[in-house]
Design an enzyme around this catalytic site. Structure first.
Site, PDB file in Angstrom:
ATOM      1  N   ILE A 164      42.810  48.878  39.733  1.00  0.00           N
ATOM      2  CA  ILE A 164      43.181  48.028  40.856  1.00  0.00           C
ATOM      3  C   ILE A 164      43.302  46.607  40.332  1.00  0.00           C
ATOM      4  O   ILE A 164      42.432  46.136  39.595  1.00  0.00           O
ATOM      5  CB  ILE A 164      42.119  48.100  41.970  1.00  0.00           C
ATOM      6  CG1 ILE A 164      41.991  49.545  42.480  1.00  0.00           C
ATOM      7  CG2 ILE A 164      42.473  47.170  43.124  1.00  0.00           C
ATOM      8  CD1 ILE A 164      40.605  49.917  42.908  1.00  0.00           C
ATOM      9  N   CYS A 165      44.407  45.943  40.670  1.00  0.00           N
ATOM     10  CA  CYS A 165      44.598  44.550  40.303  1.00  0.00           C
ATOM     11  C   CYS A 165      44.520  44.387  38.780  1.00  0.00           C
ATOM     12  O   CYS A 165      45.115  45.161  38.043  1.00  0.00           O
ATOM     13  CB  CYS A 165      43.567  43.698  41.041  1.00  0.00           C
ATOM     14  SG  CYS A 165      43.943  41.939  41.145  1.00  0.00           S
ATOM     15  N   SER A 166      43.781  43.400  38.293  1.00  0.00           N
ATOM     16  CA  SER A 166      43.727  43.130  36.858  1.00  0.00           C
ATOM     17  C   SER A 166      42.922  44.159  36.091  1.00  0.00           C
ATOM     18  O   SER A 166      42.819  44.073  34.857  1.00  0.00           O
ATOM     19  CB  SER A 166      43.158  41.732  36.604  1.00  0.00           C
ATOM     20  OG  SER A 166      41.903  41.567  37.234  1.00  0.00           O
TER      21      SER A 166
ATOM     22  N   THR B 118      50.255  45.547  38.033  1.00  0.00           N
ATOM     23  CA  THR B 118      49.031  44.791  38.245  1.00  0.00           C
ATOM     24  C   THR B 118      49.348  43.669  39.221  1.00  0.00           C
ATOM     25  O   THR B 118      50.470  43.590  39.729  1.00  0.00           O
ATOM     26  CB  THR B 118      48.475  44.243  36.909  1.00  0.00           C
ATOM     27  OG1 THR B 118      47.190  43.634  37.146  1.00  0.00           O
ATOM     28  CG2 THR B 118      49.407  43.232  36.283  1.00  0.00           C
TER      29      THR B 118
END
Length: 335
Positions: free
Chosen positions: A114-116, A134
């Site tokens: 998730i995300c970074s 990302t």
């Protein structure tokens, strides 16, 4: 009888709290919905930290990890998620964690980020040859992994059919995209009715397709991130109905077209034409969401000209039509 699926999410100092709690709440709400229907629980949730105990988030409060990740047998897990957060560079250099993730990959059914958190997956090499996304602000960093097929516009790269993504190792964009990913996982596990019930309970849109573009800050660019293009990027949203061809943009920037294209690629990772198209879609999205104009008027104001041009481009970026978007996110519009 449906299997019990153990869902684990990592936690580490300065983790983004919503990257953890958002997806896990989706699975928890799926359990609630199953119980409401007289069905057994489907998920057991686990939070794994560097050690058992409190883990301070980037929001300042702490989440409590029940166990250290290194003490967990990956074969006991169904799905393992890696959230994003602050100071990801140090996490990407944690040899013990990277080795544990590599060892876990063949044993878990699903491994996602998730995300970074995608930067950690990329550091393991497990994203090599795979599609990945990302948070839009970390796309450049992810692109440094040359073997990764970076698709910065996407919400997530999970696809249970494996046609446009991956069912085993996958990524998602920033923050709330992790919730979209979790809904997709629940739908794959338990079917669309359960996922729809969860989305309704959480007051979510079920479900933004994984290929839908991220909603970015294109209309209000940060000059500190693109200092050499700052003036032009500020000018573009105010002149969407004008000629925004490469030649016109180069003249506005007082640069040669080839130099401008090279600068866009260096600072934004895309050409001027693609950037303009994305800004126009973002502007149209905002107008439709706020119900500020009809679809025909939106097409004119944002430089698409004909509504059909808006429809084709809007669907390419957001995987829904302008009318569908207006109905789902704002008040219905009429032509």
């Amino acid at each position: 009888m449906d299997p019990i699926r153990h869902i684990a999410c990592l936690a580490f100092p300065e983790v983004m709290s919503l990257d953890v709690t958002g997806p896990l709440q989706v699975f928890a709400s799926a359990n609630v919905e199953r119980q409401r229907q007289g069905l057994p629980l489907s998920y057991v949730l686990h939070l794994l930290g560097p050690e058992a105990g409190p883990v301070k988030t980037s929001a300042g409060f702490s989440l409590v990890a029940e166990q250290a990740w290194r003490e967990v047998d990956p074969a006991s897990l169904d799905t393992l998620l890696i959230p994003g957060g602050m100071h990801m560079q140090s996490l990407c250099k944690d040899i013990e964690l990277l080795d544990w993730l590599r060892q876990a990959e063949p044993h878990v059914r699903r491994l996602g980020s998730i995300c970074s958190g995608a930067l950690v997956l990329a550091a393991t090499g497990l994203l090599d040859g795979r599609q990945a996304t990302t948070h839009w602000s970390d796309v450049t960093a992810l692109s440094r992994h040359a073997e990764v097929d970076v698709q910065g516009d996407r919400l997530h790269t999970y696809d249970p059919e494996g046609r446009d993504g991956d069912a085993h190792v996958f990524t998602s964009a920033g923050v709330t995209a992790g919730i979209d990913l979790a809904l997709a996982l629940v739908e794959a596990d338990l079917g669309r009715p359960i996922a729809l019930a969860v989305a309704r309970h959480l007051v979510l849109f079920l479900r933004r397709p994984g290929g839908q573009t991220q909603f970015s800050a294109l209309l209000t660019p940060d000059p500190s991130r693109t200092p050499r293009l700052a003036a032009l990027l500020e000018w573009i949203p105010a002149n969407l109905g004008a000629d925004l061809s490469l030649e016109a943009l180069a003249a506005q920037a007082k640069m040669a077209p080839r130099s401008l294209s090279r600068l866009f690629a260096q600072e934004l990772g895309m050409g001027p034409g693609k950037y303009v198209e994305r800004v126009r879609v973002e502007a149209a999205r905002t107008l439709l969401q706020d119900a500020q104009a009809s679809i025909a008027r939106v097409a004119h104001l944002t430089g698409f000209g004909h509504p059909e041009n808006l429809r084709r481009t809007f669907h390419k970026h957001l995987s829904v039509s302008p009318q569908e978007y207006a109905e789902r996110f704002g008040r219905p519009t009429s032509d």
